[in-house]
Design a protein around this motif. Sequence first.
Motif, PDB file in Angstrom:
ATOM      1  N   UNK A   1      -4.596  11.893   3.235  1.00 53.66           N
ATOM      2  CA  UNK A   1      -5.376  10.953   2.430  1.00 53.66           C
ATOM      3  C   UNK A   1      -6.005   9.871   3.308  1.00 53.66           C
ATOM      4  N   UNK A   2      -5.214   9.316   4.223  1.00 53.99           N
ATOM      5  CA  UNK A   2      -5.699   8.252   5.103  1.00 53.99           C
ATOM      6  C   UNK A   2      -6.832   8.731   5.998  1.00 53.99           C
ATOM      7  N   UNK A   3      -6.733   9.968   6.459  1.00 52.19           N
ATOM      8  CA  UNK A   3      -7.766  10.510   7.341  1.00 52.19           C
ATOM      9  C   UNK A   3      -9.027  10.870   6.565  1.00 52.19           C
ATOM     10  N   UNK A   4      -8.849  11.332   5.303  1.00 48.19           N
ATOM     11  CA  UNK A   4      -9.998  11.776   4.515  1.00 48.19           C
ATOM     12  C   UNK A   4     -10.852  10.611   4.035  1.00 48.19           C
ATOM     13  N   UNK A   5     -10.233   9.546   3.603  1.00 43.13           N
ATOM     14  CA  UNK A   5     -11.002   8.420   3.069  1.00 43.13           C
ATOM     15  C   UNK A   5     -10.248   7.112   3.277  1.00 43.13           C
ATOM     16  N   UNK A   6     -10.508   6.410   4.389  1.00 46.70           N
ATOM     17  CA  UNK A   6      -9.820   5.144   4.674  1.00 46.70           C
ATOM     18  C   UNK A   6     -10.038   4.085   3.599  1.00 46.70           C
ATOM     19  N   UNK A   7     -11.218   4.122   2.959  1.00 44.57           N
ATOM     20  CA  UNK A   7     -11.508   3.107   1.938  1.00 44.57           C
ATOM     21  C   UNK A   7     -10.554   3.246   0.751  1.00 44.57           C
ATOM     22  N   UNK A   8     -10.347   4.475   0.270  1.00 45.78           N
ATOM     23  CA  UNK A   8      -9.417   4.689  -0.838  1.00 45.78           C
ATOM     24  C   UNK A   8      -7.982   4.379  -0.426  1.00 45.78           C
ATOM     25  N   UNK A   9      -7.633   4.725   0.807  1.00 45.03           N
ATOM     26  CA  UNK A   9      -6.290   4.410   1.304  1.00 45.03           C
ATOM     27  C   UNK A   9      -6.080   2.891   1.349  1.00 45.03           C
ATOM     28  N   UNK A  10      -7.128   2.168   1.726  1.00 45.87           N
ATOM     29  CA  UNK A  10      -7.038   0.709   1.769  1.00 45.87           C
ATOM     30  C   UNK A  10      -6.830   0.136   0.372  1.00 45.87           C
ATOM     31  N   UNK A  11      -7.484   0.723  -0.634  1.00 48.23           N
ATOM     32  CA  UNK A  11      -7.303   0.266  -2.014  1.00 48.23           C
ATOM     33  C   UNK A  11      -5.842   0.369  -2.436  1.00 48.23           C
ATOM     34  N   UNK A  12      -5.177   1.444  -2.000  1.00 50.08           N
ATOM     35  CA  UNK A  12      -3.760   1.627  -2.346  1.00 50.08           C
ATOM     36  C   UNK A  12      -2.907   0.567  -1.668  1.00 50.08           C
ATOM     37  N   UNK A  13      -3.111   0.371  -0.366  1.00 44.43           N
ATOM     38  CA  UNK A  13      -2.289  -0.581   0.382  1.00 44.43           C
ATOM     39  C   UNK A  13      -2.457  -2.005  -0.144  1.00 44.43           C
ATOM     40  N   UNK A  14      -3.652  -2.335  -0.625  1.00 42.78           N
ATOM     41  CA  UNK A  14      -3.885  -3.689  -1.136  1.00 42.78           C
ATOM     42  C   UNK A  14      -3.088  -3.970  -2.407  1.00 42.78           C
ATOM     43  N   UNK A  15      -2.639  -2.911  -3.089  1.00 47.28           N
ATOM     44  CA  UNK A  15      -1.849  -3.090  -4.302  1.00 47.28           C
ATOM     45  C   UNK A  15      -0.350  -3.133  -4.021  1.00 47.28           C
ATOM     46  N   UNK A  16       0.048  -2.774  -2.792  1.00 45.99           N
ATOM     47  CA  UNK A  16       1.467  -2.755  -2.434  1.00 45.99           C
ATOM     48  C   UNK A  16       1.867  -4.049  -1.734  1.00 45.99           C
ATOM     49  N   UNK A  17       3.158  -4.259  -1.590  1.00 47.65           N
ATOM     50  CA  UNK A  17       3.636  -5.413  -0.845  1.00 47.65           C
ATOM     51  C   UNK A  17       3.365  -5.271   0.640  1.00 47.65           C
ATOM     52  N   UNK A  18       3.438  -6.378   1.363  1.00 46.95           N
ATOM     53  CA  UNK A  18       3.132  -6.378   2.796  1.00 46.95           C
ATOM     54  C   UNK A  18       4.051  -5.441   3.576  1.00 46.95           C
ATOM     55  N   UNK A  19       5.345  -5.492   3.285  1.00 44.49           N
ATOM     56  CA  UNK A  19       6.305  -4.660   4.016  1.00 44.49           C
ATOM     57  C   UNK A  19       6.076  -3.178   3.724  1.00 44.49           C
ATOM     58  N   UNK A  20       5.826  -2.844   2.450  1.00 44.02           N
ATOM     59  CA  UNK A  20       5.571  -1.448   2.089  1.00 44.02           C
ATOM     60  C   UNK A  20       4.305  -0.944   2.765  1.00 44.02           C
ATOM     61  N   UNK A  21       3.260  -1.760   2.760  1.00 50.39           N
ATOM     62  CA  UNK A  21       2.000  -1.370   3.399  1.00 50.39           C
ATOM     63  C   UNK A  21       2.189  -1.196   4.901  1.00 50.39           C
TER      64      UNK A  21
END
Length: 459
Positions: free
Chosen positions: A41-61
């Motif tokens: 997922x991260x390799x296919x579309x960094x923008x969508x992966x970033x959307x996911x990380x922005x919804x998680x906590x700092x440690x989880x991300x």
Amino acid sequence: MEKKRLPRPRELAQRLASRARKKPEEVEAYLDSHTDEWAELAQADPHDAADILEELGDEAAADLIRNLLPPEAADILEEMQDDLAADVLEEVTAIRAASLIEAMPPAQAADLIGALEPEHKEHILSAVAEKTAEAIRHLLSYPSDSAGGLMTLRVATLPVGLTAGEAIERIRQLHEEIEDLSYVYVVDDSGRLVGVLSFRELVFARPGDGLDEVMVHNPVKVTPPTDREELVELARRYNLFSVPVVDFDDRLLGIVTVDEVIDAVEQEAGEDFAVAMGAGGEETVFTPVRRSIRMRMPWLFLDLALSGTVSLVVATFQTQIAAAPLLASLMPLVARIGGDSGAMSLAVVIRGLATHDISPNRTVRVITRELALGFSNGILTATLSGLIAAALLKDPHIGLVIFISVLANLIVAGLAGSALPLALRRLGFDPALGSNLFVTTITDLTGFGGFLLVASLLL
């Protein structure tokens, strides 16, 4: 039996991002147990992966970032909000953070480093390769709202002595290194910018034509201190996809791309709104609490002083209020109408200044227009409110007091809302600088003080 189709990376990313907004812990657990899917997922579309990380906590991300190779992880951090990406970067070791910074273009790396807390900034920069750290420090030396702070150092350049055919061959070699090839900049032996050409010009040129024959001479350019407002205006006026940045000897330093220009427009609008309301111009919902406190406290102290002035004015009429308690309930009505009208004028004028529609020779015209609007709206609003007050309270004198007070306050509101930002610009300050606080204070003074003064004379 038909095999169930697995979701594609983009579909999966959108589902996970939507789920993460409601139950981030479920998404975190899923990605922790499906590392292969996360990597794909991260390799296919960094923008969508970033959307996911922005919804998680700092440690989880940060844990998910650790599971990726530096290039893929760097691409995701580039797509995240700078403040959120900085929070994630602070959760990993300095060595890991340095590897991510080195995998980014210097301009994006500088933006991310600039969002870090000072202690983390120096700690990570000390672990970055010397050449990369030098480039980042160079970019950080420019204000973030200047051309130098917005520029990228990766520029497609060609020497002026080449032919069109040689230039096309050279561009093929540059294609893998440089993403933005909207324009190719032509420089002399000293690196000075002498011209610019586009692919269209190159394609239609004869292979033997020299670049000096097909390039545009004396292109639009800016220097590092150029403010982003001027940069945006140049890009809009000349329909540019990027703007070259040169030093004071005309040596090409970098370019500001159209993406950065668009971001600058959005950020300028957001900052103008925040500053007008008295918040920090650089503050976002992700800004650390301590920094936000430092940004807001001066304005809150100023607001306290201005509000205290209004209270003192009202206190001078305490005898009249004690004699006619009804006045206390009518005062906020007059002040509120004036405050809203002043905010309307202020919004229109600040917008006009932001889009460069108000030149200095139009200042009087703008103020006169807002005064006319204040008077016209004042007549209508004052008449209506005065009649309603007189009918409900069965006292024509109260109606007359409301009429005069509302009319005066709307006229003052139009004058304050238009003249204040124009005066700030004339003095060299940001026109939005706390304008709303001052306009509100002026309309409150007129609304409360003017109403009580008129009441004391007529009642």
